[in-house]
Scaffold this motif. Structure first.
Motif, PDB file in Angstrom:
ATOM      1  N   PRO A   1       0.762  -1.207  -0.002  1.00  0.00           N
ATOM      2  CA  PRO A   1       0.073   0.086  -0.124  1.00  0.00           C
ATOM      3  C   PRO A   1       0.779   1.337  -0.145  1.00  0.00           C
ATOM      4  N   ARG A   2       0.211   2.489  -0.413  1.00  0.00           N
ATOM      5  CA  ARG A   2       0.658   3.657  -0.644  1.00  0.00           C
ATOM      6  C   ARG A   2       0.870   4.316   0.922  1.00  0.00           C
TER       7      ARG A   2
ATOM      8  N   GLY B   1       5.166  15.681   0.160  1.00  0.00           N
ATOM      9  CA  GLY B   1       4.296  15.601   1.242  1.00  0.00           C
ATOM     10  C   GLY B   1       4.748  14.520   2.106  1.00  0.00           C
ATOM     11  N   ASN B   2       5.601  13.697   1.912  1.00  0.00           N
ATOM     12  CA  ASN B   2       6.050  12.462   2.698  1.00  0.00           C
ATOM     13  C   ASN B   2       6.515  12.558   3.916  1.00  0.00           C
ATOM     14  N   ILE B   3       6.623  11.579   4.859  1.00  0.00           N
ATOM     15  CA  ILE B   3       7.106  11.645   6.125  1.00  0.00           C
ATOM     16  C   ILE B   3       8.035  10.453   6.251  1.00  0.00           C
TER      17      ILE B   3
ATOM     18  N   ARG C   1       8.522   2.785  -2.373  1.00  0.00           N
ATOM     19  CA  ARG C   1       9.571   3.241  -2.197  1.00  0.00           C
ATOM     20  C   ARG C   1       9.923   3.606  -0.748  1.00  0.00           C
ATOM     21  N   PRO C   2      10.980   3.850  -0.376  1.00  0.00           N
ATOM     22  CA  PRO C   2      11.302   4.224   1.135  1.00  0.00           C
ATOM     23  C   PRO C   2      10.798   5.674   1.375  1.00  0.00           C
ATOM     24  N   ASN C   3      10.167   5.941   2.508  1.00  0.00           N
ATOM     25  CA  ASN C   3      10.042   7.308   2.844  1.00  0.00           C
ATOM     26  C   ASN C   3       8.873   7.838   1.922  1.00  0.00           C
ATOM     27  N   SER C   4       7.991   7.128   1.571  1.00  0.00           N
ATOM     28  CA  SER C   4       6.684   7.667   0.525  1.00  0.00           C
ATOM     29  C   SER C   4       5.304   7.749   0.962  1.00  0.00           C
TER      30      SER C   4
END
Length: 297
Positions: free
Chosen positions: A41-42, A206-208, A230-233
């Protein structure tokens, strides 16, 4: 990304229907983009100062040769030992007091409860601020700002999950549903944990940062971050599991999916089950399911 269980597909409302079998083989939740069968998931040491018997006890001893010196030395050692014992007792007492105060603060700070009012009914979830302070603080900040109000569930699959949180899904028919997140450059403060008070800025769309710390499985009723694979997405999108989806756990070596859990439903789980069972086209509800509001208690 959003949770996926089939051939590559985008997490938008137009995503192709996925199957549980493919997901179990290594699916993942995707936020926008396409999914493959393996995607998910996103988104101190104390010092003791020995003093003379006269200084420590206040006693005045007559100097009578070596005996007087021996007595003085004895008193000095005894007084020093007593002072050391007293200092140690005070330190232990202070340490116990500090520990008790911290334990009291921990007990008094219960995890927040989020109330989700939807067009299909209301449910509540405990938000794991104690275990997932960064991810939980991001969600709480967005909820309190009204970010989620009026957004629709854009992807639901029975016996799998319900995905939500894309700002483009304000329009339930938007072809961009499942690809959006918070505004880039916005920030929030971590509300608990060792980094309490630290400000975090949402970047790269806007990712954390991924919070892959607590090994909480994607069990039925849990809230989990969606991402693109992908990492941190991860940003604002999350999904609610209605099945045992442990293949989405970041600590499960069977698949590359990495979807950290940050809460769990404590009331109204049947509402979410009902949302996942609504009639869909390409996983998007035919009858829009709106999030009217999310409040944090």
């Amino acid at each position: 990304m959003a949770p996926r269980r089939s051939k590559p597909m985008a997490l938008s409302a137009c995503a192709a229907a996925t199957t549980v079998a493919a997901a179990a083989a290594g699916g993942a939740f995707v936020v926008g983009g396409s999914l493959s069968a393996t995607l998910g998931p996103r988104q101190l040491s104390p010092e003791v100062v020995l003093q003379s018997a006269t200084q420590t006890t206040g006693w005045q001893l007559p100097a009578v040769g070596s005996q007087s010196m021996a007595v003085g030395a004895t008193f000095a050692l005894a007084a020093g030992a007593a002072a050391a014992a007293a200092a140690g007792a005070r330190r232990r007492s202070r340490a116990k007091g500090a520990a008790a105060a911290e334990a009291s603060r921990t007990c008094l700070r219960a995890n927040p409860i989020a109330t989700f009012e939807t067009s299909e009914g209301t449910f509540k979830a405990e938000i794991y601020l104690d275990k997932m302070p960064l991810t939980a603080s991001n969600f709480i900040d967005l909820a309190k700002s009204g970010f989620y109000n009026g957004v629709h569930f854009h992807r639901v699959i029975p016996n799998f999950m319900a995905q939500f949180g894309c700002p483009y899904a304000q329009d339930p028919r938007s072809p961009r549903s499942g690809t959006g997140g918070p505004e880039d450059g916005t920030s929030f403060k971590i509300l608990a944990g060792p980094e309490e008070g630290k400000e975090v800025t949402r970047r790269n769309g806007g990712n954390i940062p991924d919070e892959l710390t607590e090994k909480i499985t994607n069990a039925p009723g849990t809230l989990s971050m969606a991402n693109t694979g992908r990492p941190n997405s991860g940003g604002s999108q999350f999904f609610i599991n209605v099945a045992n989806n442990d293949f989405l756990d970041f600590f499960n070596p069977r698949t590359p999916s990495k979807h950290p859990v940050f809460g769990k439903i404590v009331e109204g789980y049947s509402v979410v089950q009902r949302i996942t069972e609504t009639r869909t086209v390409n996983d998007s509800p035919v009858k829009p399911v709106e999030m009217i509001s999310i409040t944090i208690d």
